[in-house]
Design a protein around this motif. Structure first.
Motif, short mmCIF file in Angstrom:
data_model
loop_
_atom_site.label_atom_id
_atom_site.label_comp_id
_atom_site.label_asym_id
_atom_site.label_seq_id
_atom_site.Cartn_x
_atom_site.Cartn_y
_atom_site.Cartn_z
N ALA A 18 0.84 -1.20 0.00
CA ALA A 18 0.00 0.00 0.00
C ALA A 18 0.88 1.25 0.00
O ALA A 18 1.88 1.31 0.71
CB ALA A 18 -0.92 0.01 1.22
N LEU A 19 0.52 2.22 -0.81
CA LEU A 19 1.22 3.50 -0.85
C LEU A 19 0.68 4.37 0.27
O LEU A 19 -0.54 4.53 0.41
CB LEU A 19 1.00 4.18 -2.20
N VAL A 20 1.58 4.92 1.09
CA VAL A 20 1.16 5.78 2.19
C VAL A 20 1.95 7.08 2.16
O VAL A 20 3.10 7.11 1.75
CB VAL A 20 1.35 5.08 3.56
N HIS A 21 1.28 8.15 2.58
CA HIS A 21 1.90 9.46 2.78
C HIS A 21 1.64 9.83 4.23
O HIS A 21 0.55 9.55 4.75
CB HIS A 21 1.28 10.53 1.90
N GLY A 22 2.59 10.46 4.84
CA GLY A 22 2.40 10.89 6.22
C GLY A 22 3.66 11.52 6.76
O GLY A 22 4.57 11.84 6.02
N TYR A 23 3.67 11.68 8.08
CA TYR A 23 4.85 12.27 8.71
C TYR A 23 5.42 11.32 9.74
O TYR A 23 4.70 10.51 10.33
CB TYR A 23 4.53 13.64 9.31
N LEU A 24 6.74 11.41 9.92
CA LEU A 24 7.43 10.52 10.83
C LEU A 24 7.16 10.92 12.28
O LEU A 24 7.33 12.07 12.65
CB LEU A 24 8.94 10.54 10.58
N ILE A 25 6.72 9.95 13.05
CA ILE A 25 6.49 10.17 14.47
C ILE A 25 7.78 9.87 15.23
O ILE A 25 8.11 10.54 16.19
CB ILE A 25 5.34 9.28 14.98
N ALA A 26 8.49 8.84 14.76
CA ALA A 26 9.73 8.46 15.43
C ALA A 26 10.73 8.03 14.37
O ALA A 26 10.41 7.26 13.47
CB ALA A 26 9.48 7.33 16.41
N ALA A 27 11.92 8.54 14.50
CA ALA A 27 13.01 8.17 13.61
C ALA A 27 14.30 8.27 14.41
O ALA A 27 14.46 9.18 15.20
CB ALA A 27 13.08 9.09 12.41
N SER A 28 15.17 7.31 14.23
CA SER A 28 16.44 7.34 14.95
C SER A 28 17.52 6.81 14.03
O SER A 28 17.26 6.14 13.04
CB SER A 28 16.36 6.51 16.22
N ALA A 29 18.77 7.11 14.35
CA ALA A 29 19.90 6.65 13.53
C ALA A 29 20.53 5.45 14.21
O ALA A 29 20.70 5.46 15.42
CB ALA A 29 20.90 7.77 13.37
N PRO A 30 20.94 4.43 13.54
CA PRO A 30 20.59 4.14 12.15
C PRO A 30 19.16 3.63 12.09
O PRO A 30 18.73 2.84 12.93
CB PRO A 30 21.58 3.06 11.74
N ILE A 31 18.43 4.08 11.11
CA ILE A 31 17.02 3.73 11.00
C ILE A 31 16.81 2.62 9.97
O ILE A 31 17.42 2.64 8.92
CB ILE A 31 16.18 4.98 10.66
N GLN A 32 16.00 1.66 10.32
CA GLN A 32 15.60 0.62 9.37
C GLN A 32 14.09 0.61 9.23
O GLN A 32 13.56 0.30 8.18
CB GLN A 32 16.11 -0.75 9.81
N THR A 33 13.42 0.95 10.32
CA THR A 33 11.97 1.12 10.26
C THR A 33 11.63 2.45 10.92
O THR A 33 12.37 2.94 11.77
CB THR A 33 11.22 -0.03 11.00
N ALA A 34 10.54 3.00 10.49
CA ALA A 34 10.10 4.29 11.02
C ALA A 34 8.64 4.19 11.41
O ALA A 34 7.87 3.45 10.79
CB ALA A 34 10.29 5.37 9.98
N LEU A 35 8.25 4.92 12.43
CA LEU A 35 6.86 5.00 12.82
C LEU A 35 6.26 6.19 12.10
O LEU A 35 6.75 7.32 12.22
CB LEU A 35 6.73 5.17 14.33
N LEU A 36 5.22 5.94 11.32
CA LEU A 36 4.65 6.93 10.42
C LEU A 36 3.18 7.15 10.76
O LEU A 36 2.43 6.20 10.94
CB LEU A 36 4.78 6.41 8.98
N GLN A 37 2.77 8.42 10.86
CA GLN A 37 1.36 8.78 11.01
C GLN A 37 0.82 8.94 9.59
O GLN A 37 1.23 9.85 8.88
CB GLN A 37 1.19 10.08 11.79
#
Length: 123
Positions: A18-37
């Motif tokens: 599924a294609l999603v657009h949103g903003y990152l709620i949580a991101a950290s380095a090094p990032i492999q997965t991100a929590l997206l709203q």
């Protein structure tokens, strides 16, 4: 340092495609997965939810995209929900300063429908 920061607007694909657009709620380095709203998606069930997405294939969106009146109103609703007064003020100012909608001239005769040929003579 990660190229992603909390609050970035991104486009990504879920594991299901599924294609999603949103903003990152949580991101950290090094990032492999991100929590997206998720704010927009081709899967309506995901809209408004927080989901985890892989950073592979994630693309940062323009920080100042042109927004339609409806998009601004939706973002204003979101700003109210998350109680972000500064963002709310910014969005309402953008809505007020945007292009004005065409107003129908009231010549005292009320609305007169016009056909494709430009004639209001409908029979």
């Amino acid at each position: 340092m990660s190229k992603w920061t909390t609050g970035d607007w991104v486009q990504a694909y879920t594991d299901d495609g599924a294609l999603v657009h949103g903003y990152l709620i949580a991101a950290s380095a090094p990032i492999q997965t991100a929590l997206l709203q998720v704010t927009h998606s081709d899967n309506r069930e995901l809209m408004g939810k927080e989901i985890a997405v892989s950073d592979r294939g994630m693309k940062k969106l323009s920080e100042n995209p042109r927004k339609s009146e409806q998009e601004l109103r939706s973002l204003i609703d979101l700003a109210l929900q998350i109680r972000d007064e500064e963002w709310f003020t910014e969005l309402t100012n953008e809505l007020r300063s945007g292009p004005k909608r065409a107003r129908r001239r009231d010549d005292g005769q009320g609305f007169r429908p016009v056909n494709r040929l430009g004639s209001s003579d409908i029979r």
